[in-house]
Design a protein around this motif. Structure first.
Motif, PDB file in Angstrom:
ATOM      1  N   ALA A  16       0.835  -1.207   0.000  1.00  0.00           N
ATOM      2  CA  ALA A  16       0.000   0.000   0.000  1.00  0.00           C
ATOM      3  C   ALA A  16       0.868   1.255   0.000  1.00  0.00           C
ATOM      4  CB  ALA A  16      -0.932  -0.010   1.214  1.00  0.00           C
ATOM      5  N   GLU A  17       1.968   1.211   0.761  1.00  0.00           N
ATOM      6  CA  GLU A  17       2.847   2.382   0.827  1.00  0.00           C
ATOM      7  C   GLU A  17       3.535   2.645  -0.511  1.00  0.00           C
ATOM      8  OE1 GLU A  17       5.330   1.450   4.223  1.00  0.00           O
ATOM      9  OE2 GLU A  17       3.551   1.578   5.497  1.00  0.00           O
ATOM     10  N   ALA A  18       3.777   1.577  -1.270  1.00  0.00           N
ATOM     11  CA  ALA A  18       4.500   1.727  -2.545  1.00  0.00           C
ATOM     12  C   ALA A  18       3.625   2.335  -3.639  1.00  0.00           C
ATOM     13  CB  ALA A  18       5.048   0.373  -2.995  1.00  0.00           C
ATOM     14  N   ALA A  19       2.303   2.273  -3.495  1.00  0.00           N
ATOM     15  CA  ALA A  19       1.416   2.787  -4.557  1.00  0.00           C
ATOM     16  C   ALA A  19       0.152   3.387  -3.944  1.00  0.00           C
ATOM     17  CB  ALA A  19       1.056   1.665  -5.537  1.00  0.00           C
ATOM     18  N   PRO A  20       0.306   4.446  -3.143  1.00  0.00           N
ATOM     19  CA  PRO A  20      -0.851   4.978  -2.388  1.00  0.00           C
ATOM     20  C   PRO A  20      -2.020   5.387  -3.279  1.00  0.00           C
ATOM     21  CG  PRO A  20       1.086   6.418  -2.181  1.00  0.00           C
ATOM     22  CD  PRO A  20       1.547   5.186  -2.876  1.00  0.00           C
ATOM     23  N   GLU A  21      -1.739   5.711  -4.539  1.00  0.00           N
ATOM     24  CA  GLU A  21      -2.828   6.146  -5.430  1.00  0.00           C
ATOM     25  C   GLU A  21      -3.777   4.990  -5.769  1.00  0.00           C
ATOM     26  OE1 GLU A  21       0.325   5.836  -6.142  1.00  0.00           O
ATOM     27  OE2 GLU A  21       0.461   4.587  -7.955  1.00  0.00           O
ATOM     28  N   ARG A  22      -3.316   3.772  -5.574  1.00  0.00           N
ATOM     29  CA  ARG A  22      -4.167   2.618  -5.889  1.00  0.00           C
ATOM     30  C   ARG A  22      -4.653   1.895  -4.639  1.00  0.00           C
ATOM     31  NH1 ARG A  22      -1.752  -1.255  -7.772  1.00  0.00           N
ATOM     32  NH2 ARG A  22       0.380  -0.605  -8.164  1.00  0.00           N
ATOM     33  N   TYR A  23      -4.422   2.485  -3.457  1.00  0.00           N
ATOM     34  CA  TYR A  23      -4.807   1.819  -2.204  1.00  0.00           C
ATOM     35  C   TYR A  23      -5.607   2.733  -1.299  1.00  0.00           C
ATOM     36  CZ  TYR A  23      -1.804  -2.159  -3.119  1.00  0.00           C
ATOM     37  OH  TYR A  23      -1.260  -3.283  -3.675  1.00  0.00           O
ATOM     38  N   LEU A  24      -6.483   2.097  -0.527  1.00  0.00           N
ATOM     39  CA  LEU A  24      -7.113   2.739   0.621  1.00  0.00           C
ATOM     40  C   LEU A  24      -6.840   1.811   1.799  1.00  0.00           C
ATOM     41  CD1 LEU A  24      -9.042   4.792   1.979  1.00  0.00           C
ATOM     42  CD2 LEU A  24     -10.942   3.316   1.251  1.00  0.00           C
ATOM     43  N   VAL A  25      -6.160   2.327   2.816  1.00  0.00           N
ATOM     44  CA  VAL A  25      -5.858   1.504   3.993  1.00  0.00           C
ATOM     45  C   VAL A  25      -6.814   1.906   5.109  1.00  0.00           C
ATOM     46  CG1 VAL A  25      -4.110   0.797   5.671  1.00  0.00           C
ATOM     47  CG2 VAL A  25      -3.433   1.371   3.316  1.00  0.00           C
ATOM     48  N   LEU A  26      -7.554   0.936   5.606  1.00  0.00           N
ATOM     49  CA  LEU A  26      -8.514   1.192   6.689  1.00  0.00           C
ATOM     50  C   LEU A  26      -8.109   0.386   7.909  1.00  0.00           C
ATOM     51  CD1 LEU A  26     -11.862   0.898   4.704  1.00  0.00           C
ATOM     52  CD2 LEU A  26     -10.647   2.988   5.376  1.00  0.00           C
ATOM     53  N   HIS A  27      -8.439   0.916   9.074  1.00  0.00           N
ATOM     54  CA  HIS A  27      -8.211   0.123  10.276  1.00  0.00           C
ATOM     55  C   HIS A  27      -9.417  -0.789  10.471  1.00  0.00           C
ATOM     56  CE1 HIS A  27      -7.574  -1.052  14.446  1.00  0.00           C
ATOM     57  NE2 HIS A  27      -6.331  -1.078  14.034  1.00  0.00           N
ATOM     58  N   ALA A  28      -9.145  -2.094  10.443  1.00  0.00           N
ATOM     59  CA  ALA A  28     -10.242  -3.064  10.382  1.00  0.00           C
ATOM     60  C   ALA A  28     -11.123  -3.042  11.616  1.00  0.00           C
ATOM     61  CB  ALA A  28      -9.673  -4.472  10.173  1.00  0.00           C
ATOM     62  N   ARG A  29     -10.603  -2.519  12.733  1.00  0.00           N
ATOM     63  CA  ARG A  29     -11.407  -2.511  13.953  1.00  0.00           C
ATOM     64  C   ARG A  29     -12.149  -1.198  14.162  1.00  0.00           C
ATOM     65  NH1 ARG A  29     -12.166  -6.376  12.998  1.00  0.00           N
ATOM     66  NH2 ARG A  29     -11.362  -8.384  13.646  1.00  0.00           N
ATOM     67  N   ASP A  30     -12.010  -0.262  13.221  1.00  0.00           N
ATOM     68  CA  ASP A  30     -12.836   0.941  13.299  1.00  0.00           C
ATOM     69  C   ASP A  30     -14.294   0.541  13.096  1.00  0.00           C
ATOM     70  OD1 ASP A  30     -10.633   2.469  13.739  1.00  0.00           O
ATOM     71  OD2 ASP A  30     -10.591   3.398  11.756  1.00  0.00           O
ATOM     72  N   GLU A  31     -15.188   1.435  13.466  1.00  0.00           N
ATOM     73  CA  GLU A  31     -16.629   1.211  13.283  1.00  0.00           C
ATOM     74  C   GLU A  31     -16.924   0.740  11.866  1.00  0.00           C
ATOM     75  OE1 GLU A  31     -19.745   2.086  14.709  1.00  0.00           O
ATOM     76  OE2 GLU A  31     -18.854   2.234  16.713  1.00  0.00           O
ATOM     77  N   LEU A  32     -17.730  -0.285  11.767  1.00  0.00           N
ATOM     78  CA  LEU A  32     -18.113  -0.792  10.450  1.00  0.00           C
ATOM     79  C   LEU A  32     -18.663   0.334   9.570  1.00  0.00           C
ATOM     80  CD1 LEU A  32     -18.666  -3.120   8.473  1.00  0.00           C
ATOM     81  CD2 LEU A  32     -20.828  -3.499   9.663  1.00  0.00           C
ATOM     82  N   ALA A  33     -19.589   1.144  10.151  1.00  0.00           N
ATOM     83  CA  ALA A  33     -20.243   2.190   9.347  1.00  0.00           C
ATOM     84  C   ALA A  33     -19.229   3.197   8.808  1.00  0.00           C
ATOM     85  CB  ALA A  33     -21.309   2.902  10.173  1.00  0.00           C
ATOM     86  N   SER A  34     -18.208   3.537   9.591  1.00  0.00           N
ATOM     87  CA  SER A  34     -17.246   4.533   9.116  1.00  0.00           C
ATOM     88  C   SER A  34     -16.359   3.928   8.021  1.00  0.00           C
ATOM     89  CB  SER A  34     -16.436   5.122  10.271  1.00  0.00           C
ATOM     90  OG  SER A  34     -15.393   4.261  10.643  1.00  0.00           O
ATOM     91  N   ASN A  35     -16.025   2.657   8.137  1.00  0.00           N
ATOM     92  CA  ASN A  35     -15.251   2.025   7.064  1.00  0.00           C
ATOM     93  C   ASN A  35     -16.077   1.885   5.785  1.00  0.00           C
ATOM     94  OD1 ASN A  35     -12.805   1.857   8.350  1.00  0.00           O
ATOM     95  ND2 ASN A  35     -13.098  -0.231   9.092  1.00  0.00           N
ATOM     96  N   VAL A  36     -17.331   1.525   5.938  1.00  0.00           N
ATOM     97  CA  VAL A  36     -18.208   1.425   4.761  1.00  0.00           C
ATOM     98  C   VAL A  36     -18.280   2.782   4.056  1.00  0.00           C
ATOM     99  CG1 VAL A  36     -20.641   1.131   4.060  1.00  0.00           C
ATOM    100  CG2 VAL A  36     -19.569  -0.532   5.594  1.00  0.00           C
TER     101      VAL A  36
END
Ligand SMILES: Nc1ncnc2c1ncn2[C@@H]1O[C@H](COP(=O)(O)OP(=O)(O)O)[C@@H](O)[C@H]1O
Ligand SMILES: [Mg+2]
Length: 206
Positions: free
Chosen positions: A171-191
């Motif tokens: 993800a760090e090597a190609a940030p334009e093609r990635y979205l990194v989410l914290h998997a334990r954040d609220e489901l609704a906010s990740n959605v």
């Protein structure tokens, strides 16, 4: 116009399947045609390969053999499902793709991220997702109480730490093609974060 190719990546139990479902539902509400699929194992050939790779009864598998079995699954999956869908303008939302190989076999099994990336590029003829959403979490927080763990789930804590680092490096090597989410954040906010990023992609192409 070619369909968008969107992939969810991350360890087991991080919420990939949940996010695939939410995104597909939202895309359909936007009037898009959507194919939801997963790797490994979403073709008849791939299912056999998946069983070999994941079944604890398989016993010892050479890491290179493991990587080749997974590469074969990807080639077949593109040929049968992903490429035809993209070619007809369907948005493809896929649970795991080549980054799983790079992270698990390349970094986790220590075969080398670069070599596995080369193998993956060959197996996929260079088909790269428009967006990969990485559901990142400290492996200790992802540990599930499953007792029927498969061969990879059972590979140990150090292995899973390497897998996480492997994913983050991609993800760090190609940030334009990635979205990194914290998997334990609220489901609704990740959605919501996924929708916002995909909406941007759709706007660029509209
Ligand atoms: N953001 C979240 N917070 C809390 N629980 C979640 C979240 N996302 C998913 N879950 C739950 O975690 C479990 C594993 O999710 P799943 O989508 O099956 O993961 P994966 O496909 O990555 O293995 C499910 O019970 C799901 O409802
Ligand atoms: Mg899943």
């Amino acid at each position: 116009m070619k369909g968008l190719f969107i992939v969810f990546e991350g360890g087991d139990g991080v919420g990939k399947t949940t996010q695939v479902r939410h995104l597909a539902e939202w895309l359909r509400e936007q009037g898009q045609q959507v194919l939801t699929t997963h790797e490994p194992g979403d073709t008849a050939v791939g299912l056999k390969l998946r069983q070999i790779v994941l079944d604890p009864a398989t016993g010892d598998v050479d890491p290179r053999a493991e990587a080749l079995l997974l590469a074969a699954d990807k080639a077949q999956h593109l040929f049968e499902k992903v490429n035809p869908a993209l070619a007809s303008g369907v948005t493809v939302v896929c649970d795991r793709y080549v980054d799983s190989m790079i992270a698990y076999q390349g970094v986790g099994r220590e075969l080398g991220a670069g070599e596995i990336a080369d193998l993956a590029r060959w197996a996929t003829a260079g088909v790269v997702p428009d967006l990969t959403i990485l559901m990142d979490v400290e492996p200790a927080q992802a540990v599930h109480r499953k007792t029927d763990r498969d061969r990879l789930e059972d590979a140990g804590a150090a292995f899973h730490q390497r897998v996480r680092r492997g994913y983050l490096a991609l993800a760090e090597a190609a940030p334009e093609r990635y979205l990194v989410l914290h998997a334990r954040d609220e489901l609704a906010s990740n959605v919501a974060a996924v929708r916002a990023r995909v909406a941007e992609l759709m706007a660029v192409r509209a």
